[in-house]
Design an enzyme around this catalytic site. Sequence first.
Site, mmCIF file in Angstrom:
data_model
loop_
_atom_site.group_PDB
_atom_site.id
_atom_site.type_symbol
_atom_site.label_atom_id
_atom_site.label_comp_id
_atom_site.label_asym_id
_atom_site.label_seq_id
_atom_site.Cartn_x
_atom_site.Cartn_y
_atom_site.Cartn_z
ATOM 1 C CD GLU A 170 44.475 91.340 -6.625
ATOM 2 O OE1 GLU A 170 45.056 92.096 -7.429
ATOM 3 O OE2 GLU A 170 43.274 91.468 -6.325
ATOM 4 C CD1 TRP A 193 40.821 112.283 -23.437
ATOM 5 C CD2 TRP A 193 40.576 112.303 -21.215
ATOM 6 N NE1 TRP A 193 40.402 111.034 -23.047
ATOM 7 C CE2 TRP A 193 40.238 111.018 -21.688
ATOM 8 C CE3 TRP A 193 40.479 112.560 -19.851
ATOM 9 C CZ2 TRP A 193 39.839 109.990 -20.853
ATOM 10 C CZ3 TRP A 193 40.071 111.539 -19.007
ATOM 11 C CH2 TRP A 193 39.759 110.274 -19.507
ATOM 12 C CD1 TRP A 249 42.276 106.735 -20.923
ATOM 13 C CD2 TRP A 249 44.114 105.491 -20.879
ATOM 14 N NE1 TRP A 249 42.262 105.962 -22.053
ATOM 15 C CE2 TRP A 249 43.380 105.172 -22.052
ATOM 16 C CE3 TRP A 249 45.313 104.817 -20.646
ATOM 17 C CZ2 TRP A 249 43.802 104.232 -22.992
ATOM 18 C CZ3 TRP A 249 45.748 103.874 -21.572
ATOM 19 C CH2 TRP A 249 45.001 103.585 -22.734
ATOM 20 C CD1 TRP A 277 48.134 103.160 -15.789
ATOM 21 C CD2 TRP A 277 46.961 105.062 -15.638
ATOM 22 N NE1 TRP A 277 48.824 104.016 -14.962
ATOM 23 C CE2 TRP A 277 48.139 105.187 -14.853
ATOM 24 C CE3 TRP A 277 46.079 106.135 -15.698
ATOM 25 C CZ2 TRP A 277 48.436 106.345 -14.139
ATOM 26 C CZ3 TRP A 277 46.374 107.299 -14.986
ATOM 27 C CH2 TRP A 277 47.541 107.387 -14.216
ATOM 28 C CG ASN A 304 46.617 97.363 -6.470
ATOM 29 O OD1 ASN A 304 46.896 97.602 -7.641
ATOM 30 N ND2 ASN A 304 45.422 96.942 -6.097
ATOM 31 C CD1 TRP A 315 44.220 93.075 -12.441
ATOM 32 C CD2 TRP A 315 42.063 92.643 -12.779
ATOM 33 N NE1 TRP A 315 43.678 94.181 -13.043
ATOM 34 C CE2 TRP A 315 42.350 93.943 -13.267
ATOM 35 C CE3 TRP A 315 40.761 92.156 -12.890
ATOM 36 C CZ2 TRP A 315 41.378 94.758 -13.849
ATOM 37 C CZ3 TRP A 315 39.794 92.971 -13.473
ATOM 38 C CH2 TRP A 315 40.110 94.246 -13.936
#
Length: 498
Positions: A284, A315, A368, A391, A350, A287
């Site tokens: 993590e 969209w 998004w 996102w 999360n 990441w």
Amino acid sequence: MIVWFRDDLRLADQPALARAAATGQPLICLYIHDPQAAGERPPGAAMRWWLHVTLKALDASLREHGGRLLIVEGAQDEVLDACIAASGASGVFWNRRYGGKAREADAALKSRLRDDGLTVESFSGALLYEPWTVLNQSGEPFQVYTAFWRACRRAGDPPPPEPAPERMIFQRLPAGLTQLASKLDALGFEPKKPDWAAGMRDAWPAGEEAALERLRAFLHSDLEAYADERDDPSGAATSRLSPYLAVGALSPRQAFAALKAAQHGRHGQSATRGETSAEKFLGELGWREFCYYQRFHWPDLAERNLRAAFDAMPWRRDAKALRAWQRGQTGYPLVDAGMRELWHTGWMHNRVRMVVASFVAKHLLLDWREGEAWFWDTLVDADGASNPANWQWVAGSGLDAAPYFRIFNPVLQGQKFDPRGLYVRQWVPEIAGLPDKFVHQPWKASEAQLAQAGVRLGTDYPLPLVEHDRARQRALEAFAKTGKGKSQPVDDERKAKQ
């Protein structure tokens, strides 16, 4: 010497502060609030509150050492010039930023100040590995997380964190500087009327000591269960360190070193693919590095689809649906619980973040960037790298992203990760009386079961904004219009069962 604090609000493992203190020259610790700073996105409301309490804690720490934090509002270059002129400082030290325009502004400032004869140095204080040092065999940036993180780990452990300087001499502020100073309260970071930050105050003690205490508690009490239980939103297995990392009250090097020490002390063996909990948490941290890596190499991360095919995505515009999502009134209990937790505490588990983000981009078919903007305004851990990168990962438009056709089913996600409905019952109390079987799908309960639980669907709690299967089909049809939608669609739960 001026030490310019930015997103590094701590004394320990603060390279700019350490190097400035090592010169033996008197220090001025400066924080500049510049809403129009080049390359810097103005902080959202929740982050402004978090900055307020963190800056207050940093000032208190400096006062314990005989100094103080000088806070000035204004254009960064102008404030620095004024501080240099008023103090006679011979140098400026700061830790690096990684956004494109921010880097350009820092480079131009460094060059100008050096031309004026000042000592100007910048340091690595926010990452484990500098982004320009991790490249593939062709000398290009990695676009896949696993390859990126393997390359980082092959490079060896990052340097160990440094303690706070043992000796710091602080310059007495001349009149010219005290006149420049702004009072923290005057910046308007903390809400007054209405005061919506009560839940955040309860959830997040601020400052460096609170960050280190949270790190110790996680490693000594929660790490054992991390890999197996971190997806349970009602539990306490996650680290909850992200807000402290976001403002730099804790450095990633401190987290990395403490984790490695904990690994030597004991091993929390995970039942998930044989990994240890420590290794999972280290991933993590990796990441987070990958998010900053993306921001460094693709500076318009928050504005542009990293996968160009998504520029053709049709969209929808639906202000009513967006507002229902923001308020936790979508009719899907897991989604609504997450959005209410976010509003109350400035944070969201999360696993639930992935579900609610998928709901925006796929169930509602909203861009998004609309969801990312709401998170930016309401998260205490919002930062310019992790927020848009994650996102884009969920939407499918980013690097190494989840496939667009991986559409989270909020009901199945709730049943899998919150099987007893503990999380939903905490944040959506109006349906708390429903049996476990229906707490994630109240519309399937009978009239008698709803009446017994005191629930009137459509009155006490909304019916679903969209029906999952129809929304999923609409999303796949929209994705097909980008020319990239011919892959075999697979729900995440269906894939997991294969």
